[in-house]
Scaffold this active site. Structure first.
Site: not given
Length: 414
Positions: A73, A251, A298, A372
């Site tokens: 994987c 998250q 947003e 991130c």
């Protein structure tokens, strides 16, 4: 293809071992610094054939699906690295990205992530003539490795893997692979399929029948359309309950989210007016509203509506206003930013360059940058530093266990 023996010098940004040779660097997955390995070389890529010298930092992988000698994987890439050097590697990704932009702020210890914490995972699914494949792609391929368990994913997901398979089977047709995002919520699993061809009536009925015969599935959607919703999925943002739209950003782990939120709240402190940019469904905005008036911006309308509804339905919050806005094309101007004591922004991997340029020209006292992607974070922090902001600290957060991805929270002020 050629065969050669190399010694691994260091780990690259993707977690691959890097050996420097006369023909240039070669990248060797699953190899560690200090190891001497025989490799099959394809250009700059190498595959381990045998190992002559093993690193003392090598450990046995936790997962049976990780073995590179078998059908491995590709969900993890660093299970073979011991915990302390693994943590150092993750932290160094942030340090190196900042240093490349001439930044040397204090970088805190890595906020660790443990096994079984991932509440959101994205499976690859494809039906073959023989079986349904549900798992993760083998590294750098479209080949799906079907899994029986995953030590990264939460028990709430793994305990319902067979139920997830049954829903995936109802969604799957003979026409190609698709992605199935699974989010563990307070009311059950939220399954969001993406990349499917339009569903026929038979598929739709099959999905509904499968879900109604199961327990623990809150909602199933396909390409953003809700197919069946026995219960609204609900998540908890610091005591505020939110029902996010299908496939909404979340998250990856609750523990990492709580750690990042604690940093955000501590830094904004007693700010009376806070701006939350790229606010999503309210991860930070709704927590901030316990003590401050919040304006949440947003670009995704459904997420913004979920945030707004949660704020309206929760007692004890300060006023929360919302604004739908594409911050890449139309960032808030320095003039608009004057109204706020603190700004929090958590953009996608591309970062927030256009918005940061305006922020650097503003007089906002405190800023929190959540990212991130260490590379775009470093670029954005460089712009803010050039605009007069001091970087108090940067905290790396490991919510993507055993992968080369790392989150970071940067605290800045004028």
């Amino acid at each position: 293809m050629s065969t050669q023996t190399v010694t691994i010098d260091r780990l690259g940004a993707l977690g691959h071992g890097i050996a420097h040779t006369s023909e240039g660097p070669v990248y060797v997955p699953h190899a560690l610094p200090g190891e001497t390995v025989a490799i099959a070389r394809h250009g700059s890529q190498g595959t381990v054939i045998s190992t002559a010298k093993t690193s003392t930092d090598r450990v046995a992988p936790t997962c049976r699906h990780y073995d590179p000698d078998r059908d491995a994987c590709g969900g993890c890439s660093l299970q073979h690295l011991a915990e302390l050097p693994y943590r150092d590697f993750k932290r160094e990704l942030v340090v190196a990205a900042l240093a490349a932009k001439g930044l040397t702020p204090e970088v805190g210890p890595l906020v660790a992530c443990g096994p079984g914490q991932r509440r959101r995972t994205v499976f690859s699914v494809r039906r073959t003539e023989k079986e349904l494949l549900l798992g993760f792609n083998r590294a750098e391929t479209n080949h799906i490795v079907s899994i029986e368990d995953c030590p990264v994913a939460s028990p709430g997901i793994m305990d319902r893997l067979e139920q997830i398979r049954r829903v995936a089977a109802a969604l799957a047709s003979a026409a190609g692979a698709f992605r199935l995002a699974v989010l563990e919520t307070l009311t059950g699993l939220d399954l969001a399929a993406d990349g499917l061809k339009p569903l026929g009536d038979k598929q739709r009925r099959g999905v509904v029948e499968a879900v109604l015969a199961l327990r623990g599935i809150a909602r199933v959607s396909a390409n953003g359309e809700i197919l069946v919703e026995p219960q609204k999925p609900v998540v908890d943002f610091g005591g505020v309950l939110v029902s996010p739209p299908p496939g909404a950003f979340m998250q990856a782990t609750k523990e990492a989210e709580d750690a990042m939120a604690a940093l955000v709240l501590a830094h904004t402190g007693k700010a009376k007016r806070v701006l939350d940019l790229f606010a999503g469904s309210g991860t930070f905005a709704l927590r901030l509203a316990r003590t401050a008036r919040v304006h949440a911006v947003e670009g995704e309308e459904k997420s913004l509506k979920a945030l707004d509804q949660a704020a309206r339905n929760t007692q004890g919050l300060k006023p929360v206003s919302v604004e739908k806005r594409d911050l890449f094309r139309r960032p808030l101007t320095a003039q608009e930013l004057k109204a706020f004591d603190a700004v929090v922004f958590d953009p996608p991997r591309a970062g927030a360059e256009a918005q940061v340029r305006e922020l650097a020209r503003s007089g906002v006292k405190k800023v929190v940058a959540v990212s991130c992607n260490p590379l775009t974070l470093a670029r954005d922090l460089r712009l803010l530093a050039d605009g007069g902001y001091g970087i108090r600290t940067v905290v790396p957060v490991d919510q993507f266990l055993w992968s080369p991805h790392v989150e970071a929270v940067a605290l800045l002020e004028r």
